[in-house]
Scaffold this motif. Structure first.
Motif, short mmCIF file in Angstrom:
data_model
loop_
_atom_site.label_atom_id
_atom_site.label_comp_id
_atom_site.label_asym_id
_atom_site.label_seq_id
_atom_site.Cartn_x
_atom_site.Cartn_y
_atom_site.Cartn_z
N ALA A 60 1.01 6.56 -7.15
CA ALA A 60 -0.64 7.38 -7.02
C ALA A 60 -0.93 8.85 -6.96
O ALA A 60 0.28 9.15 -7.25
N TYR A 117 1.82 2.13 -3.30
CA TYR A 117 0.82 2.05 -4.34
C TYR A 117 1.06 3.91 -3.91
O TYR A 117 1.18 4.22 -4.75
N ARG A 118 0.42 4.03 -2.39
CA ARG A 118 0.96 4.82 -2.76
C ARG A 118 1.99 6.15 -2.81
O ARG A 118 1.10 7.66 -3.05
N LYS A 119 3.03 6.08 -3.09
CA LYS A 119 3.46 6.96 -3.30
C LYS A 119 3.73 6.64 -4.83
O LYS A 119 4.03 8.82 -5.77
N GLU A 172 0.50 -1.08 -0.21
CA GLU A 172 -0.13 -0.09 0.16
C GLU A 172 0.73 1.40 -0.09
O GLU A 172 0.62 2.17 -1.16
N ARG A 173 2.19 1.19 0.70
CA ARG A 173 2.98 2.39 0.56
C ARG A 173 3.49 2.56 -0.97
O ARG A 173 3.75 3.94 -0.68
#
Length: 91
Positions: A91, A87-89, A84-85
């Motif tokens: 996105a 992905y968030r970086k 998730e971390r």
């Protein structure tokens, strides 16, 4: 999933539920797999004195171990939190 309230909520958000016939695990393969892992790695290995204790341990297992420490082959051998971390970086 078949309750009137749930179906109304889906309609409100312009969504359509997906259900097959009773007992078809393929519709819910991901959650069925998770339940299997949860049972093998926690539930069958411990005896809980109360329902509250079981809820607490299951929460700890999911939040701390499953998402934070247990690597998953389907997401590149990282933890869900790491995935998730990343992905968030991007996105």
């Amino acid at each position: 999933y078949a309750s009137h309230e749930y179906q109304k909520r889906l309609t409100t958000y312009g969504m359509r539920g997906s259900m097959s016939h009773k007992g078809n695990g393929y519709d819910n393969a991901c959650i069925e797999s998770f339940h299997s892992i949860l049972k093998k790695e926690l539930v069958y290995l411990e005896t809980f004195s109360t329902r509250a204790e079981a809820k607490k341990r299951i929460f700890e297992y999911i939040a701390c171990f499953y998402n934070g420490k247990r690597i998953h082959s389907s997401i590149g051998y990282v933890t869900p939190n790491q995935c998730e971390r990343t992905y968030r970086k991007t996105a």
